[in-house]
Design a protein around this motif. Structure first.
Motif, short mmCIF file in Angstrom:
data_model
loop_
_atom_site.label_atom_id
_atom_site.label_comp_id
_atom_site.label_asym_id
_atom_site.label_seq_id
_atom_site.Cartn_x
_atom_site.Cartn_y
_atom_site.Cartn_z
N SER A 36 0.67 -1.23 -0.12
CA SER A 36 -0.18 -0.06 0.15
C SER A 36 1.04 1.18 -0.05
O SER A 36 2.22 1.16 0.49
CB SER A 36 -1.08 -0.04 1.11
N LEU A 37 0.35 2.32 -0.34
CA LEU A 37 0.80 3.73 -0.33
C LEU A 37 -0.11 4.49 0.35
O LEU A 37 -1.31 4.72 -0.03
CB LEU A 37 1.02 4.22 -1.78
N GLU A 38 0.25 5.08 1.59
CA GLU A 38 -0.59 5.90 2.28
C GLU A 38 -1.73 5.25 2.57
O GLU A 38 -2.01 3.74 2.74
CB GLU A 38 -0.89 7.15 1.69
N ALA A 39 -3.01 5.68 2.85
CA ALA A 39 -4.40 5.13 3.38
C ALA A 39 -5.07 5.08 2.40
O ALA A 39 -6.25 5.03 2.48
CB ALA A 39 -4.82 6.10 4.42
N TYR A 40 -4.80 4.37 1.10
CA TYR A 40 -5.67 4.15 0.00
C TYR A 40 -6.25 2.62 -0.01
O TYR A 40 -6.77 2.03 -0.88
CB TYR A 40 -4.95 4.41 -1.35
N GLY A 41 -5.90 1.62 1.07
CA GLY A 41 -6.04 0.27 1.01
C GLY A 41 -5.18 -0.47 0.49
O GLY A 41 -4.04 0.03 -0.15
N TYR A 42 -5.16 -1.79 0.65
CA TYR A 42 -4.15 -2.42 0.20
C TYR A 42 -4.33 -3.10 -1.15
O TYR A 42 -5.52 -3.32 -1.72
CB TYR A 42 -4.33 -3.91 0.97
#
Lengths: 112, 116
Positions: free
Chosen positions: A95-101
Protein backbone atom coordinates in the motif's frame (compact mmCIF):
# COMPACT_ATOMS: atom_id res chain seq x y z
CA UNK A 1 4.12 -2.72 -12.99
CA UNK A 2 1.10 -4.99 -13.06
CA UNK A 3 0.47 -5.38 -9.33
CA UNK A 4 1.63 -7.49 -6.41
CA UNK A 5 3.30 -10.74 -7.44
CA UNK A 6 3.69 -13.78 -5.26
CA UNK A 7 5.74 -16.86 -5.93
CA UNK A 8 5.08 -19.75 -5.90
CA UNK A 9 1.30 -19.95 -6.34
CA UNK A 10 1.17 -23.39 -4.75
CA UNK A 11 3.59 -25.26 -2.52
CA UNK A 12 3.25 -28.79 -1.19
CA UNK A 13 5.82 -29.77 1.37
CA UNK A 14 6.44 -32.54 3.84
CA UNK A 15 6.11 -31.82 7.52
CA UNK A 16 9.40 -30.67 8.95
CA UNK A 17 10.70 -29.11 5.76
CA UNK A 18 11.49 -25.41 5.36
CA UNK A 19 9.68 -23.28 2.79
CA UNK A 20 10.22 -19.75 1.53
CA UNK A 21 7.74 -17.53 -0.26
CA UNK A 22 8.44 -14.38 -2.19
CA UNK A 23 6.40 -11.22 -2.65
CA UNK A 24 7.11 -8.42 -5.11
CA UNK A 25 5.00 -5.38 -4.22
CA UNK A 26 3.95 -2.52 -6.46
CA UNK A 27 7.19 -0.62 -6.95
CA UNK A 28 6.10 2.73 -5.52
CA UNK A 29 4.44 1.19 -2.46
CA UNK A 30 6.57 1.52 0.66
CA UNK A 31 4.34 -0.56 2.90
CA UNK A 32 4.20 -4.34 2.67
CA UNK A 33 2.09 -6.77 4.65
CA UNK A 34 1.85 -10.52 5.09
CA UNK A 35 -1.44 -12.16 6.02
CA UNK A 36 -2.51 -15.76 6.49
CA UNK A 37 -5.90 -17.01 5.43
CA UNK A 38 -7.35 -20.39 6.30
CA UNK A 39 -10.34 -21.88 4.55
CA UNK A 40 -13.54 -19.96 5.17
CA UNK A 41 -11.86 -17.30 7.27
CA UNK A 42 -10.77 -13.75 6.76
CA UNK A 43 -7.09 -12.88 6.42
CA UNK A 44 -5.14 -12.65 9.67
CA UNK A 45 -2.30 -10.19 10.06
CA UNK A 46 1.20 -11.65 10.32
CA UNK A 47 3.68 -8.84 9.83
CA UNK A 48 4.23 -5.39 8.38
CA UNK A 49 7.16 -3.61 6.73
CA UNK A 50 7.61 0.04 6.02
CA UNK A 51 10.46 0.19 3.55
CA UNK A 52 13.00 -2.31 4.91
CA UNK A 53 11.96 -2.02 8.55
CA UNK A 54 9.75 -4.71 10.07
CA UNK A 55 7.53 -2.65 12.35
CA UNK A 56 5.16 -5.23 13.77
CA UNK A 57 4.86 -8.96 14.12
CA UNK A 58 1.71 -10.78 15.15
CA UNK A 59 1.66 -13.31 17.94
CA UNK A 60 0.63 -15.72 15.19
CA UNK A 61 4.17 -15.47 13.86
CA UNK A 62 5.97 -18.07 15.93
CA UNK A 63 9.73 -18.46 16.14
CA UNK A 64 9.56 -20.75 13.12
CA UNK A 65 8.45 -17.85 10.94
CA UNK A 66 10.74 -15.12 9.69
CA UNK A 67 10.16 -12.35 7.20
CA UNK A 68 12.58 -10.02 5.52
CA UNK A 69 12.43 -7.12 3.13
CA UNK A 70 15.99 -6.30 2.15
CA UNK A 71 16.44 -2.92 0.49
CA UNK A 72 12.75 -2.18 0.93
CA UNK A 73 11.74 -3.94 -2.26
CA UNK A 74 10.65 -7.59 -2.42
CA UNK A 75 9.93 -9.56 0.71
CA UNK A 76 10.38 -13.18 1.72
CA UNK A 77 8.49 -15.21 4.30
CA UNK A 78 10.22 -18.34 5.54
CA UNK A 79 8.65 -21.09 7.60
CA UNK A 80 11.03 -23.51 9.24
CA UNK A 81 10.11 -27.04 10.33
CA UNK A 82 6.66 -26.81 8.81
CA UNK A 83 3.69 -28.29 10.63
CA UNK A 84 0.31 -29.36 9.29
CA UNK A 85 -1.24 -26.37 11.03
CA UNK A 86 0.79 -24.10 8.77
CA UNK A 87 -1.33 -25.15 5.80
CA UNK A 88 -3.03 -21.98 4.59
CA UNK A 89 -3.05 -19.30 1.96
CA UNK A 90 -0.30 -16.74 2.57
CA UNK A 91 -1.24 -13.35 1.21
CA UNK A 92 1.02 -10.43 0.55
CA UNK A 93 -0.27 -6.90 0.14
CA UNK A 94 1.26 -3.51 -0.43
CA UNK A 95 0.00 0.00 0.00
CA UNK A 96 0.84 3.65 -0.35
CA UNK A 97 -0.64 5.87 2.33
CA UNK A 98 -4.21 5.11 3.36
CA UNK A 99 -5.67 3.95 0.11
CA UNK A 100 -6.19 0.36 1.08
CA UNK A 101 -4.21 -2.67 0.21
CA UNK A 102 -3.43 -4.20 -3.15
CA UNK A 103 -3.22 -7.93 -2.68
CA UNK A 104 -1.23 -10.53 -4.52
CA UNK A 105 -2.78 -13.80 -5.63
CA UNK A 106 -1.35 -15.59 -2.62
CA UNK A 107 0.73 -18.71 -2.06
CA UNK A 108 -1.26 -21.77 -1.04
CA UNK A 109 0.79 -23.96 1.27
CA UNK A 110 -0.12 -27.58 1.92
CA UNK A 111 1.88 -29.46 4.51
CA UNK A 112 1.53 -33.24 4.22
CA UNK B 1 -8.08 -3.79 19.70
CA UNK B 2 -10.33 -3.41 16.74
CA UNK B 3 -12.82 -6.09 15.82
CA UNK B 4 -14.92 -6.56 12.71
CA UNK B 5 -18.05 -8.69 12.73
CA UNK B 6 -19.89 -10.06 9.74
CA UNK B 7 -22.94 -11.88 11.03
CA UNK B 8 -24.04 -13.42 7.72
CA UNK B 9 -21.78 -16.35 6.78
CA UNK B 10 -23.69 -17.01 3.56
CA UNK B 11 -26.23 -15.16 1.45
CA UNK B 12 -27.85 -15.64 -1.91
CA UNK B 13 -29.57 -13.29 -4.31
CA UNK B 14 -31.33 -13.62 -7.62
CA UNK B 15 -29.57 -12.14 -10.60
CA UNK B 16 -30.58 -8.48 -11.15
CA UNK B 17 -31.86 -8.13 -7.58
CA UNK B 18 -30.37 -6.10 -4.75
CA UNK B 19 -28.60 -7.53 -1.72
CA UNK B 20 -27.17 -5.96 1.42
CA UNK B 21 -24.26 -7.41 3.38
CA UNK B 22 -23.89 -6.39 7.01
CA UNK B 23 -20.81 -5.41 8.95
CA UNK B 24 -20.25 -3.96 12.39
CA UNK B 25 -17.00 -2.97 14.00
CA UNK B 26 -15.67 -1.89 17.33
CA UNK B 27 -13.03 0.74 17.87
CA UNK B 28 -12.09 3.63 20.10
CA UNK B 29 -10.37 5.43 17.23
CA UNK B 30 -11.92 8.47 15.62
CA UNK B 31 -9.90 8.47 12.41
CA UNK B 32 -10.10 5.31 10.40
CA UNK B 33 -11.06 3.79 7.07
CA UNK B 34 -13.47 1.04 6.17
CA UNK B 35 -13.33 -1.24 3.16
CA UNK B 36 -15.19 -3.99 1.41
CA UNK B 37 -13.05 -6.53 -0.37
CA UNK B 38 -14.23 -9.19 -2.82
CA UNK B 39 -12.52 -12.56 -3.18
CA UNK B 40 -13.87 -14.66 -6.06
CA UNK B 41 -13.32 -18.42 -5.84
CA UNK B 42 -9.62 -19.20 -6.24
CA UNK B 43 -8.90 -15.65 -7.28
CA UNK B 44 -7.22 -12.56 -5.97
CA UNK B 45 -8.78 -10.34 -3.33
CA UNK B 46 -9.74 -6.97 -4.77
CA UNK B 47 -10.93 -3.73 -3.25
CA UNK B 48 -14.59 -2.99 -3.92
CA UNK B 49 -15.21 0.22 -2.05
CA UNK B 50 -13.58 2.49 0.54
CA UNK B 51 -15.03 4.88 3.12
CA UNK B 52 -13.24 7.47 5.22
CA UNK B 53 -14.70 7.77 8.71
CA UNK B 54 -14.57 11.57 8.66
CA UNK B 55 -16.81 11.72 5.60
CA UNK B 56 -20.53 11.71 6.22
CA UNK B 57 -21.40 10.99 2.62
CA UNK B 58 -21.71 7.30 1.82
CA UNK B 59 -19.28 5.98 -0.79
CA UNK B 60 -20.57 4.60 -4.08
CA UNK B 61 -18.85 2.73 -6.89
CA UNK B 62 -21.16 1.93 -9.77
CA UNK B 63 -23.49 -0.83 -8.52
CA UNK B 64 -21.86 -0.91 -5.09
CA UNK B 65 -22.75 1.48 -2.29
CA UNK B 66 -22.34 1.56 1.46
CA UNK B 67 -24.50 2.64 4.37
CA UNK B 68 -22.04 4.03 6.91
CA UNK B 69 -23.50 4.69 10.35
CA UNK B 70 -20.60 5.94 12.45
CA UNK B 71 -22.45 6.21 15.74
CA UNK B 72 -23.76 2.69 15.37
CA UNK B 73 -20.38 1.46 14.05
CA UNK B 74 -22.14 -0.14 11.13
CA UNK B 75 -20.89 -0.41 7.55
CA UNK B 76 -23.13 -2.36 5.19
CA UNK B 77 -22.59 -3.01 1.50
CA UNK B 78 -25.42 -2.83 -1.00
CA UNK B 79 -25.04 -4.50 -4.36
CA UNK B 80 -27.62 -3.41 -6.90
CA UNK B 81 -28.52 -5.27 -10.10
CA UNK B 82 -26.58 -8.33 -8.95
CA UNK B 83 -24.58 -10.13 -11.60
CA UNK B 84 -23.25 -13.68 -11.75
CA UNK B 85 -19.73 -12.28 -11.51
CA UNK B 86 -20.57 -10.89 -8.08
CA UNK B 87 -20.46 -14.43 -6.67
CA UNK B 88 -17.59 -14.33 -4.18
CA UNK B 89 -16.57 -14.02 -0.57
CA UNK B 90 -16.95 -10.46 0.67
CA UNK B 91 -14.81 -9.21 3.52
CA UNK B 92 -15.45 -6.11 5.53
CA UNK B 93 -12.25 -4.52 6.77
CA UNK B 94 -11.19 -1.77 9.15
CA UNK B 95 -8.00 0.24 8.98
CA UNK B 96 -6.56 2.55 11.59
CA UNK B 97 -3.88 5.00 10.61
CA UNK B 98 -2.68 6.18 14.00
CA UNK B 99 0.98 7.15 14.02
CA UNK B 100 1.23 6.69 10.27
CA UNK B 101 0.96 2.94 10.70
CA UNK B 102 -1.72 1.18 8.75
CA UNK B 103 -3.10 -2.14 9.85
CA UNK B 104 -6.17 -3.74 8.38
CA UNK B 105 -8.40 -6.04 10.39
CA UNK B 106 -10.76 -8.25 8.43
CA UNK B 107 -14.08 -9.80 9.27
CA UNK B 108 -14.75 -13.49 8.73
CA UNK B 109 -16.49 -12.90 5.44
CA UNK B 110 -19.87 -13.41 3.80
CA UNK B 111 -20.16 -15.90 0.98
CA UNK B 112 -22.48 -14.44 -1.65
CA UNK B 113 -24.05 -16.62 -4.30
CA UNK B 114 -25.81 -14.96 -7.22
CA UNK B 115 -28.45 -17.27 -8.63
CA UNK B 116 -29.30 -17.11 -12.34
Amino acid sequence: DTGVSQDPRHKITKRGQNVTFRCDPISEHNRLYWYRQTLGQGPEFLTYFQNEAQLEKSRLLSDRFSAERPKGSFSTLEIQRTEQGDSAMYLCASSLEAYGYTFGSGTRLTVV
Amino acid sequence: AQTVTQSQPEMSVQEAETVTLSCTYDTSENNYYLFWYKQPPSRQMILVIRQEAYKQQNATENRFSVNFQKAAKSFSLKISDSQLGDTAMYFCAFMTVSGGYQKVTFGTGTKLQVIP
